[in-house]
Design a protein around this motif. Structure first.
Motif, PDB file in Angstrom:
ATOM      1  N   CYS A 182      -9.862   6.817  -1.613  1.00 13.10           N
ATOM      2  CA  CYS A 182      -8.835   6.865  -2.506  1.00 13.10           C
ATOM      3  C   CYS A 182      -8.380   8.229  -2.935  1.00 13.10           C
ATOM      4  O   CYS A 182      -7.300   8.714  -3.310  1.00 13.10           O
ATOM      5  CB  CYS A 182      -9.121   5.717  -3.623  1.00 13.10           C
ATOM      6  SG  CYS A 182      -8.413   4.134  -3.172  1.00 13.10           S
ATOM      7  N   SER A 183      -9.612   8.985  -3.256  1.00 10.80           N
ATOM      8  CA  SER A 183      -9.474  10.405  -3.724  1.00 10.80           C
ATOM      9  C   SER A 183      -8.870  11.237  -2.338  1.00 10.80           C
ATOM     10  O   SER A 183      -7.949  12.257  -2.736  1.00 10.80           O
ATOM     11  CB  SER A 183     -10.774  10.979  -3.805  1.00 10.80           C
ATOM     12  OG  SER A 183     -11.518  10.390  -4.866  1.00 10.80           O
ATOM     13  N   GLU A 210      -5.170  10.403  -2.653  1.00  5.14           N
ATOM     14  CA  GLU A 210      -4.516  11.125  -3.818  1.00  5.14           C
ATOM     15  C   GLU A 210      -4.171  12.270  -3.361  1.00  5.14           C
ATOM     16  O   GLU A 210      -2.869  13.081  -3.724  1.00  5.14           O
ATOM     17  CB  GLU A 210      -5.186  10.765  -4.913  1.00  5.14           C
ATOM     18  CG  GLU A 210      -4.742  11.647  -6.197  1.00  5.14           C
ATOM     19  CD  GLU A 210      -5.803  11.543  -7.309  1.00  5.14           C
ATOM     20  OE1 GLU A 210      -5.329  11.509  -8.673  1.00  5.14           O
ATOM     21  OE2 GLU A 210      -7.097  11.767  -7.167  1.00  5.14           O
ATOM     22  N   GLU A 211      -5.019  13.226  -2.886  1.00  7.22           N
ATOM     23  CA  GLU A 211      -4.952  14.421  -2.575  1.00  7.22           C
ATOM     24  C   GLU A 211      -3.677  14.776  -1.496  1.00  7.22           C
ATOM     25  O   GLU A 211      -2.849  15.650  -1.739  1.00  7.22           O
ATOM     26  CB  GLU A 211      -5.984  14.918  -1.800  1.00  7.22           C
ATOM     27  CG  GLU A 211      -5.873  16.688  -1.672  1.00  7.22           C
ATOM     28  CD  GLU A 211      -7.351  17.293  -1.295  1.00  7.22           C
ATOM     29  OE1 GLU A 211      -7.462  18.401  -1.099  1.00  7.22           O
ATOM     30  OE2 GLU A 211      -8.485  16.714  -1.470  1.00  7.22           O
ATOM     31  N   ARG A 253     -13.162   7.383 -12.823  1.00  9.97           N
ATOM     32  CA  ARG A 253     -12.439   8.735 -12.726  1.00  9.97           C
ATOM     33  C   ARG A 253     -13.245   9.804 -13.240  1.00  9.97           C
ATOM     34  O   ARG A 253     -13.465   9.856 -14.385  1.00  9.97           O
ATOM     35  CB  ARG A 253     -11.087   8.447 -13.319  1.00  9.97           C
ATOM     36  CG  ARG A 253     -10.272   9.829 -13.075  1.00  9.97           C
ATOM     37  CD  ARG A 253      -9.776   9.729 -11.757  1.00  9.97           C
ATOM     38  NE  ARG A 253      -8.535  10.566 -11.491  1.00  9.97           N
ATOM     39  CZ  ARG A 253      -8.250  11.157 -10.615  1.00  9.97           C
ATOM     40  NH1 ARG A 253      -8.663  10.613  -9.514  1.00  9.97           N
ATOM     41  NH2 ARG A 253      -7.103  12.099 -10.526  1.00  9.97           N
ATOM     42  N   ARG A 258      -1.513   2.541  -7.651  1.00 14.76           N
ATOM     43  CA  ARG A 258      -2.857   3.270  -7.405  1.00 14.76           C
ATOM     44  C   ARG A 258      -3.789   2.012  -6.949  1.00 14.76           C
ATOM     45  O   ARG A 258      -4.298   1.160  -7.913  1.00 14.76           O
ATOM     46  CB  ARG A 258      -3.330   3.968  -8.732  1.00 14.76           C
ATOM     47  CG  ARG A 258      -2.701   5.104  -8.891  1.00 14.76           C
ATOM     48  CD  ARG A 258      -3.443   5.994 -10.108  1.00 14.76           C
ATOM     49  NE  ARG A 258      -3.538   5.321 -11.069  1.00 14.76           N
ATOM     50  CZ  ARG A 258      -3.355   5.857 -12.526  1.00 14.76           C
ATOM     51  NH1 ARG A 258      -3.063   7.030 -12.653  1.00 14.76           N
ATOM     52  NH2 ARG A 258      -3.741   5.161 -13.549  1.00 14.76           N
ATOM     53  N   THR A 279      -2.160   4.793  -2.468  1.00 19.26           N
ATOM     54  CA  THR A 279      -1.415   5.257  -3.728  1.00 19.26           C
ATOM     55  C   THR A 279       0.120   5.196  -3.309  1.00 19.26           C
ATOM     56  O   THR A 279       0.402   5.324  -2.338  1.00 19.26           O
ATOM     57  CB  THR A 279      -1.693   6.558  -4.277  1.00 19.26           C
ATOM     58  OG1 THR A 279      -0.892   6.844  -5.441  1.00 19.26           O
ATOM     59  CG2 THR A 279      -1.499   7.577  -3.441  1.00 19.26           C
TER      60      THR A 279
END
Length: 577
Positions: free
Chosen positions: A467-468, A471-472, A345, A434, A185
C-alpha cells in the motif's frame, strides 16, 4: 557528495513506455518525458499499424539494446493525438499503469449487495440514525467516507466521527477484496477518479449519502464544556446523513453569509477544532499549509483558470476530527506497547544530512542560524515555520521542509508520526478510497468483538509495503496530471508576463514557480548572460562583481517564452529589475 556509475542493470522497473511518436525520415522513434535516453527509442512498425507521428502510444520493449544502441519497442496501444488535451487522463493512467475496468469476477459479489443487505445488517447494530450526521466534502464528491455529528450533553458535548463500514461489504479474500488490494488507493486526476472500489459501492452503498441508511463504524467522543476529551468508544452502527455541505458552503455558514439548520453545529465544531489544533500544536505538531493548484477546465480540456486551493476553517474542522479519531484508534487497538497486530501510519524522524542541508538554506535566507542540531524535534521545525508565516519565502520554505523529511508510510511497528508529533497514528477514516483503512476496520471489529485477528504481523507487513508503494504511484500520477494541465495553460500564455518566485537553482539555470497558477518553468542559464555564474553554496546565480544575484526564494517577474508539451518543459525569460 559521493558519486558512482552503474555497472549492471539487475532488474528493469518497467517493460513498456508511454510517449509521443516522432519521425526522422523513415525511422519512427518514441519521445518520453522528462528525458529520452540519448541512444534513442526506436519503434518497429507493421503495415497494419494505425499510428503516426504526433500520436501518444503505449510501447512494449522488445530489446533494451546496449549503452550505445537504441531501445527497440512495438506499439501495443494508441491513446490518441498528443496535441489533444482530452487524452491527458489516459496518458497519465497508462504512464503509471493505473488499473482500468474492474475484472468480471467482482460482478457476482456486487450483485448480492443491495439496500436490503444494509437493513438486515443494520438490525444487528447500534442505531445512531437520530444523530445529526453531516458530511462535508468537495463540490461534486460522491464517495463520502466520513460524517460528523454533535449532540449536547448535560456536562459538555458528544462528537461522533462516523466512517463508512466498507468491511461489511468487502469480505477478506473475496474478489472485491483482492481487486481493492491490487489497486491500493483511489487516484484523482482532476474531475476523473480511478476508484479503489466499484461505483456501486464507492458512490452508493458505502457512501454516507444524504437521507440514506448506511453501515458505519462510529467513534463517539465525550468532551467537557472546555472541549477536553473525557471518554470515547467505537462501535458498529447504522447511521443516516442529515445533510451534505461543500467546504465552501460550510464556510459561508460559519461566516454568517448563509443560513442553515447546521449553523449551531458548525459553530461548536469550529470551537472544538481550534482547541484540538492548539493542543497538538503544544505537543509540537507541524501544520503544513502548502498551496495546491485548483484547476478549472474548459470543454477543450485546457484550463481556463488555475488558482490556489484555499484552506478554509471548514477544512480544519474535518481535519482535526479525523486526526483525533485516527490517533485514538491507533492507541487503543495497537496497544500502548504495540502488543496487538496492527497497521500504523508512520512518519519517521528526518535524515540528519537532509536536515543539515535544510538548515544551511534557512541560514542563507536569514531565517535562523545554521545549526541543524536545533532541527531534531517536530516542535523545532514548527517554530521555524511559524517564524516565516508572514515571509514572502513561506511557501518555498514549507515545501523545502516537507522535502527534507522522510516520506510517510505504512508499517506494523508504532514508530510514531514525526510531523504530527503523535506516538501512535493510523489511517481509519477513508476506507472507500484507501485499502489500509479497510484493513484497520477489520482489525478494529475483531478487537471490539474479541475475535481472532484476521491478519498476522507478516501479512500486515506485506499489506503495509504494497500500500505504501501504491500510494507513491498515485501521488506521482496526480502530480503528473497537474503538471500536464499547467503546461497546457502556459502554452496559451506565451509572451505573457507573470510574477513568481525562484524555486530552484541548478547548473542549467533558474526554476521559477508562478505565484497564482503554481506552474513552473526554467530560465536557461544561457539567457542570464556570460557574466553570471552559479554559486551552489549560496543557492544563487550572480554576476562576477556580485552586484546582481538571483537567489532561491527571490520574487521575480518572468515572460513565458515557450512550452514543449512532449518533453513536459516550459522556458521562461527573466524580466530585469
Amino acid at each position: 557528495r559521493r558519486r558512482g556509475r552503474i555497472t549492471q542493470v539487475v532488474n528493469r522497473a518497467r517493460t513498456q513506455f508511454v510517449g509521443t511518436v516522432v519521425r526522422e525520415q523513415r525511422v519512427f522513434g518514441l519521445q518520453i518525458a522528462p528525458y529520452t535516453p540519448a541512444r534513442g527509442i526506436r519503434l518497429k512498425r507493421k503495415k497494419s499499424d494505425r499510428w503516426g507521428e504526433g500520436d501518444v502510444v503505449v510501447a512494449r520493449v522488445l530489446d533494451w539494446g546496449t549503452a550505445f544502441s537504441p531501445v527497440f519497442c512495438e506499439v501495443i496501444d494508441r491513446i490518441g493525438s498528443g496535441d489533444d488535451p482530452r487524452n491527458d487522463v489516459q496518458f497519465v493512467a497508462q504512464t503509471h499503469q493505473l488499473p482500468g475496468e474492474f475484472p468480471p469476477d467482482v460482478a457476482p459479489e456486487l450483485a448480492r449487495l443491495t439496500d436490503q443487505f444494509i437493513q438486515q445488517e443494520g438490525n444487528r447494530r447500534t442505531d445512531l440514525r437520530d444523530r445529526r450526521l453531516l458530511t462535508i466534502d468537495p463540490v461534486g464528491a460522491q464517495d463520502h467516507d466520513d460524517g460528523i455529528s454533535i449532540r449536547k450533553l448535560s456536562n459538555g458535548w458528544e462528537v461522533g466521527v462516523h466512517i463508512a463500514d466498507v468491511s461489511a461489504f468487502v469480505p477478506l479474500h473475496s474478489a472485491l477484496d483482492k481487486e481493492a488490494f491490487h489497486r491500493g488507493t483511489s487516484v484523482y486526476l482532476g474531475d476523473t477518479v480511478i476508484p479503489m472500489l466499484p461505483e456501486k459501492l464507492s458512490a452508493h452503498l458505502c457512501s454516507l449519502a444524504e437521507g440514506q441508511d448506511r453501515l458505519a463504524l462510529s467513534v463517539l467522543m465525550e468532551f467537557d464544556r472546555k472541549y477536553r476529551l473525557q471518554d470515547w468508544k467505537v462501535l458498529p452502527s447504522l447511521v443516516r446523513s442529515h445533510g451534505f455541505l461543500s467546504y465552501q458552503e460550510a464556510q459561508k455558514i460559519l461566516d454568517g453569509e448563509q443560513k442553515s439548520p447546521f449553523r449551531n453545529d458548525l459553530d461548536v465544531l469550529w470551537k472544538l477544532a481550534r482547541t484540538l489544533f492548539r493542543e497538538r500544536s503544544e505537543w509540537g505538531s507541524i501544520d503544513f499549509d502548502i498551496p495546491e493548484p485548483r484547476i478549472e477546465l474548459a470543454e477543450s480540456g485546457i484550463p481556463h483558470t488555475i488558482s490556489h486551493r484555499e484552506r478554509l476553517n471548514s477544512h480544519r474542522i474535518v481535519e482535526e476530527c479525523m486526526l483525533l479519531a485516527n490517533r485514538l484508534i491507533a492507541e487503543r487497538f495497537g496497544g500502548k506497547d504495540g502488543e496487538f497486530p496492527f497497521l500504523y501510519r508512520i512518519h519517521e524522524k528526518p535524515d540528519e544530512e537532509r536536515m543539515a542541508d535544510f538548515s544551511r538554506l534557512l541560514a542563507r535566507l536569514g531565517v535562523v542560524p545554521d545549526r541543524p542540531e536545533l532541527l531534531t524535534t517536530p516542535a523545532s521545525v514548527r517554530d521555524v515555520l511559524l517564524k516565516v508565516e508572514d515571509s514572502p519565502h513561506r511557501n518555498l520554505i514549507e515545501s523545502l521542509a516537507l522535502r527534507s523529511m522522510a516520506k510517510a508510510r505504512y508499517g506494523t511497528v508504532a514508530a510514531g508520526h514525526f510531523g504530527l508529533a503523535f506516538t501512535h497514528y493510523t489511517h481509519f477514516t477513508s476506507p472507500i478510497r484507501r485499502y489500509p483503512d479497510l484493513v484497520v476496520h477489520r482489525l478494529v471489529k475483531a478487537g471490539i468483538r474479541e475475535e481472532t485477528y484476521p491478519y498476522d504481523v507478516s501479512q500486515l507487513a506485506s499489506v503495509a509495503d504494497w500500500c505504501s508503494s501504491r500510494e507513491e504511484i498515485a501521488l506521482k500520477a496526480e502530480r503528473d496530471y497537474i503538471k500536464r494541465k499547467q503546461l497546457r495553460w502556459l502554452n496559451e500564455q506565451v509572451d505573457e508576463v507573470f510574477p513568481g518566485v525562484i524555486s530552484g537553482v541548478i547548473a542549467a539555470g533558474i526554476f521559477v514557480q508562478l505565484d497564482e497558477s503554481l506552474a513552473e518553468g526554467l530560465v536557461p542559464a544561457a539567457t542570464l548572460g556570460p557574466e553570471f555564474v552559479l554559486d551552489e553554496e549560496r543557492y544563487c546565480w550572480s554576476n562576477r562583481k556580485g552586484k546582481v544575484t538571483y537567489t532561491l526564494g527571490d520574487p521575480v517577474q518572468v515572460r513565458v517564452v515557450s512550452v514543449d508539451l512532449r518533453r513536459q518543459r516550459a522556458n521562461f525569460h527573466l524580466i530585469a529589475g
